[in-house]
Design an enzyme around this catalytic site. Structure first.
Site, short mmCIF file in Angstrom:
data_model
loop_
_atom_site.label_atom_id
_atom_site.label_comp_id
_atom_site.label_asym_id
_atom_site.label_seq_id
_atom_site.Cartn_x
_atom_site.Cartn_y
_atom_site.Cartn_z
N ARG A 164 0.92 -1.09 -0.15
CA ARG A 164 -0.01 0.00 0.00
C ARG A 164 0.92 1.27 0.05
NH1 ARG A 164 -2.35 -3.87 -0.70
NH2 ARG A 164 -4.43 -4.44 0.04
N SER A 246 -11.21 -0.84 3.14
CA SER A 246 -10.28 -1.18 4.69
C SER A 246 -9.88 0.39 5.14
CB SER A 246 -9.28 -2.22 4.32
OG SER A 246 -9.86 -3.41 3.77
N GLU A 348 -5.47 4.01 5.74
CA GLU A 348 -5.25 3.61 4.45
C GLU A 348 -5.74 4.79 3.45
OE1 GLU A 348 -6.32 0.18 1.02
OE2 GLU A 348 -5.88 -0.53 2.94
#
Length: 352
Positions: A164, A246, A348
């Site tokens: 990520r 998420s 995130e």
């Protein structure tokens, strides 16, 4: 282009955010570059927005120009036999691209089905799911550099892609205008088989052994079904889907630290290990949240933001929630996990 100025709540999947001072939505690559150059040369505040699926926008709006990337197009490039090269405009919806790939028997991104947002945002996050990630198929990106105002090509090796993560999250300012991908010609259509299934939950959903193969069509259908069961596929009738997906990344910690945690906590090996120091492992953020006493559907008193009733890792807008309420809930969860496990969960989505 457009003269109307929508609220950011209309442009983001969390449905929060006020009205920006200005709004521009170019629909061609040339126009996108021209508008961005003009904005940056003036030195005014700017915000690049794609599909809005990874953004917590401020309640007071944005004191500058929101540049929404709307460019679309999928161009097939010359490639060696058995390989498919694509140049995809940054504003092309990612899941539409995946559907085109599956329908044509192009393998490599089928388990990334159902992910909202635009193609240009995929390298920024190095998007991944169910055993595949963007880094495995990404060749290069075309960007407009915010400092030089020149367009340039950045090879995948220059993007520092990680879990990520990429250079775009560490200070590099640029606008991705197109993405080049390398896929595999697995067959003539969606009946072709993709790579071995590398994720146990997906293998179970497909009814195959881990490491077995399944058709691209079956894999895509199974992934979308799994995402839908977690509230990760937009449904206007289901507030669990009003989220940024998420909300926290799975933490990566030294293996000795992980050993000190309760033994039933999930942990997975990390591919890119440091050359020196302890071995790293990835933990489950969802498990940490649940075992800090925060369950599905949890909400702070009086708040319209809540943990999804289907998936502990998603924070949702139950109707009329503000960005402040979303952030308050996220902060509370971070504090609980930190107090119980000594781990600082990292958000995130981009919190403006």
């Amino acid at each position: 282009m457009t003269d109307s100025i929508p609220a950011l709540s209309e442009l983001t999947t969390l449905h929060v955010g006020g009205v920006p001072a200005a709004f521009i939505a170019p629909e061609t690559e040339a126009e996108l570059v021209e508008v961005a150059r003009e904005l940056w040369s003036r030195g005014e505040p700017w915000l690049i927005l794609g599909g809005g699926s990874n953004t917590v926008a401020p309640d007071d709006g944005f004191e500058g120009t929101v540049l929404r990337v709307m460019t679309r197009g999928i161009e097939r490039l010359e490639a060696p036999a058995g390989e498919v090269r694509l140049r995809v405009q940054a504003g092309e919806p990612w899941d539409y691209l995946v559907s085109v790939a599956v329908d044509n028997g192009w393998a490599g991104i089928e388990t990334l089905s159902g992910i909202p947002g635009s193609t240009g945002a995929v390298p920024v996050q190095n998007v991944g799911a169910y055993g595949q990630e963007a880094a495995s198929v990404l060749v290069a990106v075309d960007v407009l550099d915010a400092e030089s105002l020149e367009t340039r090509r950045l090879e995948a090796s220059e993007l520092a892609l990680g879990y990520r993560d990429s250079i775009f999250k560490h200070g590099y300012e640029g606008l991705i205008t197109a993405v080049e991908l390398r896929l595999t010609q697995a067959g003539p259509d969606a009946s072709a088989e993709g790579a071995p299934i590398a994720y146990s939950q997906l293998a179970a959903a497909l009814g195959v052994e881990l490491g077995a193969r399944a058709s691209l069509a079956a894999t895509r259908d199974a992934v979308i079904a799994l995402r839908r069961s977690k509230g990760m596929v937009l449904d206007p009738s289901d507030p669990d889907t009003f989220s940024a997906g998420s909300f926290f990344t799975n933490p990566i910690v030294p293996e000795p630290f992980a050993r000190a945690l309760p033994g039933d906590g999930p942990r997975w090996p990390v591919a890119d290990q440091p050359t020196h120091g302890p071995v790293l492992v990835k933990l489950s953020a969802a498990w940490l949240i649940e075992h800090s006493g925060i369950g599905r559907g949890f909400a702070l008193p009086g708040s319209r933001a809540a943990v999804s009733s289907k998936h502990t890792l998603a924070l949702t807008n139950r109707g009329g929630a503000t960005a402040r309420e979303i952030v308050q809930l996220a902060t509370f969860i971070q504090a609980r996990v930190s107090n119980d496990f000594g781990i600082n969960l990292q958000p995130e989505p981009v919190i403006l």
